[in-house]
Structure formats: structure tokens, C-alpha cells
Design an enzyme around this catalytic site. Sequence first.
Site, PDB file in Angstrom:
ATOM      1  N   LEU A 106      -8.597   7.135  11.859  1.00 15.56           N
ATOM      2  CA  LEU A 106      -9.691   7.711  11.092  1.00 15.56           C
ATOM      3  C   LEU A 106      -9.221   7.768   9.649  1.00 15.56           C
ATOM      4  CD1 LEU A 106     -11.058  10.741  13.204  1.00 15.56           C
ATOM      5  CD2 LEU A 106     -12.166   8.543  12.793  1.00 15.56           C
ATOM      6  N   ASP A 107     -10.098   7.429   8.730  1.00 11.13           N
ATOM      7  CA  ASP A 107      -9.720   7.422   7.322  1.00 11.13           C
ATOM      8  C   ASP A 107      -9.247   8.799   6.872  1.00 11.13           C
ATOM      9  OD1 ASP A 107     -10.449   4.779   7.210  1.00 11.13           O
ATOM     10  OD2 ASP A 107     -12.412   5.161   6.298  1.00 11.13           O
ATOM     11  N   PHE A 108      -8.505   8.802   5.779  1.00 12.17           N
ATOM     12  CA  PHE A 108      -7.969  10.034   5.194  1.00 12.17           C
ATOM     13  C   PHE A 108      -9.074  11.062   4.952  1.00 12.17           C
ATOM     14  CE2 PHE A 108      -6.534  12.361   1.312  1.00 12.17           C
ATOM     15  CZ  PHE A 108      -5.372  12.921   1.828  1.00 12.17           C
ATOM     16  N   HIS A 191     -12.937   0.573   8.264  1.00 14.32           N
ATOM     17  CA  HIS A 191     -14.007   1.142   7.428  1.00 14.32           C
ATOM     18  C   HIS A 191     -15.387   0.642   7.853  1.00 14.32           C
ATOM     19  CE1 HIS A 191     -10.687   2.455   5.013  1.00 14.32           C
ATOM     20  NE2 HIS A 191     -10.481   1.284   4.440  1.00 14.32           N
TER      21      HIS A 191
END
Length: 238
Positions: A106-108, A191
Amino acid sequence: MSDKIRLQKFLAQCGICSRRKAEEYIQQGDVTVDGVIIHEMGVTVVPGISEVSFKGKVVAEKEPPVYYLLNKPRGYVTTLKDPQGRPIVTALITDCPLRLFPVGRLDFDTEGALLLTNDGNLAQKIQHPSHITDKTYEALVRGNPNDSALQRLEKGVMIEGKMTSPARLRRLAKKGGNTLVEIVIHEGRKHQVKKMFAHIGHPVIALKRTAYGKLRLGKLGIGKYRLLSSADINRIFL
């Protein structure tokens, strides 16, 4: 202190071979205990204390598989270390002595459902293209995408030279001039959700993963986690 067990049983528990095959290896001199080659049956070892080697390589007991569902907060990276010194998700699991790793990423700046485990086979199964595992997200997007725009995402759009697989979408709520949309995909491209909404002109403002398959976050608080049962794991693939 751990109890003593027979050497051939220890080798079997570590996944080296069956007990019967272990006896053959012992007789052949392929096994050492604390540096001593063993040839006879009946030798016992203490797991965690005795150093057992098979064909020159140290043998270790298999860790029991464990599975956690974490509600990842924003501001954490889903790697085991970060050269920038940012906090890592495994630091949030405070009561497990085993070495865990996140399944996927999961992205930051993305929050929500994240699996952590020491089971590489499960991680591969979830992420392998041959296993269709739905992932559900709630995306707060800029503006109000119309039906036509959402239908484009449902059918698939061209991103970086490749079509996305069909997705399922539904509007959840309007928030000021923005819209909260639920999207279900089974791909894991980098993404991907952000790129899909950007493609139709409604960039993502905030993103949260809410489920793997039928395994949902529910009321699990941000930064909190829970140990999963085998029934929970099965829900991922429903």
C-alpha cells in the site's frame, strides 16, 4: 528448556525429509549434531539448543505460519526497511516474535487492509495472476465522475500500454465537491487505482483498502491489527 526429541523426528519437523528418509541420511553420515557426524539411531537433540546440520547446512525448525490483518495508517511504508528512515508497517505488530512481511503493498499515503505473514506460499497465492483475489478500495476522488466515466473503468482502460481488467464500481457518497467511490479490482499493478481515476480526469485525493476478497476491515481501528484464523484466510478467496 525445550524437550529432547529424536534426531530423525527433528529433521522431519524441519521439513528436510520423512523420518524414514532421515534415518537413511543419518546412516550415510549426512547429519551432524554440534559438529559431530552421527551414524547411529537413537540420538536426541534439543530444538533451539543443539546445532543440527544436514549436508553442511544448519537446519532450523519451521516457524508456525501466522497471519495478521492490519489497518495500515498513512505515513508507513510496506517494506521491511526504508533508506529514508520512514516508519515501516511491521513495527506496528508489537506482540509477535516471528519475522513477518507484508503481502503486496500500500502506498505511503494510502491506508487500510494489509496482510502480514511469515507464510510465503500464501503470499504467492494471493499475488499470483492465476489466483483471482478481489481487492476493495474506497477512493475519495476529485469532482463527481458521471456514469459514463465509471463505466469506462468498469470495462477497462489503457494504462501505460496495457488494458486494465474489468472493475466493479459504485458511488458511496458526495463529500463537498468530491465523491467517495468504491472500486473492486483483482490486479496488483503499481498505483493502479490512482492511475485509473486520473485517466478519467478525477484524481484520487485519499485512498483506503477495505477488503481482500470477503475478508473485511470491519471496525478494526487505524493502526490496529488482529490475528487471523484459517476461516478468515479462506474468506480471501471467496
